[in-house]
Design a protein around this motif. Sequence first.
Motif, PDB file in Angstrom:
ATOM      1  N   ARG A 154     138.908 -16.220  27.720  1.00 27.91           N
ATOM      2  CA  ARG A 154     138.397 -14.846  27.640  1.00 27.91           C
ATOM      3  C   ARG A 154     138.915 -14.119  26.414  1.00 27.91           C
ATOM      4  N   VAL A 155     139.966 -14.666  25.770  1.00 29.21           N
ATOM      5  CA  VAL A 155     140.495 -14.001  24.578  1.00 29.21           C
ATOM      6  C   VAL A 155     141.131 -15.027  23.642  1.00 29.21           C
ATOM      7  N   ARG A 179     136.335 -12.700  22.962  1.00 28.90           N
ATOM      8  CA  ARG A 179     137.088 -11.529  22.483  1.00 28.90           C
ATOM      9  C   ARG A 179     138.204 -11.999  21.561  1.00 28.90           C
ATOM     10  N   ASP A 232     141.468  -6.007  28.743  1.00 28.62           N
ATOM     11  CA  ASP A 232     140.073  -6.289  28.411  1.00 28.62           C
ATOM     12  C   ASP A 232     139.518  -5.203  27.490  1.00 28.62           C
TER      13      ASP A 232
END
Length: 298
Positions: free
Chosen positions: A108-109, A158, A216
């Motif tokens: 996610r990152v 991200r 986030d």
Amino acid sequence: MERSRIAVAGASGLIGGALARSLTADGHEVVRLVRRPPRTRDEVRWDPERKDVDAAGLEGCDAVVNLAGANVGSRRWTDAYKERIRSSRVLGTAALAEAVASLDRPPRVFVNGSAMGIYGETGDRPVDEDAPPGKGFLPELCVEWEGAAAPAQAAGVRTVFTRTGLVVSREGGAWGRLFPLFLAGLGGRMGDGRQYWSFVSLHDEVAAIRHLIDTDGLSGPFNVTAPHPLTNGEITAAMGRVLRRPTLFTVPAPVLRATLGEMAGDVLGSQRVLPMRLLESGFTFAFPEIEEAIRAAR
């Protein structure tokens, strides 16, 4: 934060090692990228200069953090070593970004190291993340370094860049060389001492990276520097007070240039860098002042 699986490139370095220890202490699974054959299940093989990563080992990672790169301050900047500095960062970042983009389940990152050197010489003018890149080897390197993460960004991951300042730690980096000198009573001002040094404690560096992993919506560049940068002369005085040592010595600029070569520009240059985006994101520094940072590193 729930238990996560986080891959760290550069886990043998000052910042990467501290990050890995912090994550492990809190129960997270740390996957270390190594350049030799893996010995345990928590190791993944990679060769940054050859842009080779065992992408399968990154499957299931919630975050990938790249802090790898040849040491900028360990030797004179010959043409050959400058190319090593560049390739270790740019090619390594491109390799990881491409590996991340190729995954069926990407993280996610993607947090990629960078440096405040991107701003070049700023004098006494404060700069934040909106400032343009400067001129010279380090600014141009940082621009290329950050640009190499484009495949991850294009894949919708991200992506965060940590533009780190001078890390206050006895374990390594610039301050790792300063502490023994000051403790021996040999510390002192460098050049005229009026150049700004934007610092950050090792504790806050790690905490900032974890904040950027966990929060986030945060992407793009973040200056990881304490909110109160000081001049070299002011930092020299603070080192003397905290360590209770005299700071009578001065290293003249010509001596630094003769000893360090092109790298002397980084020591004598002034960078007054402010962590505006980090503060706006809600991050709180544990050691915002230089004396607090020095005491934390003793």
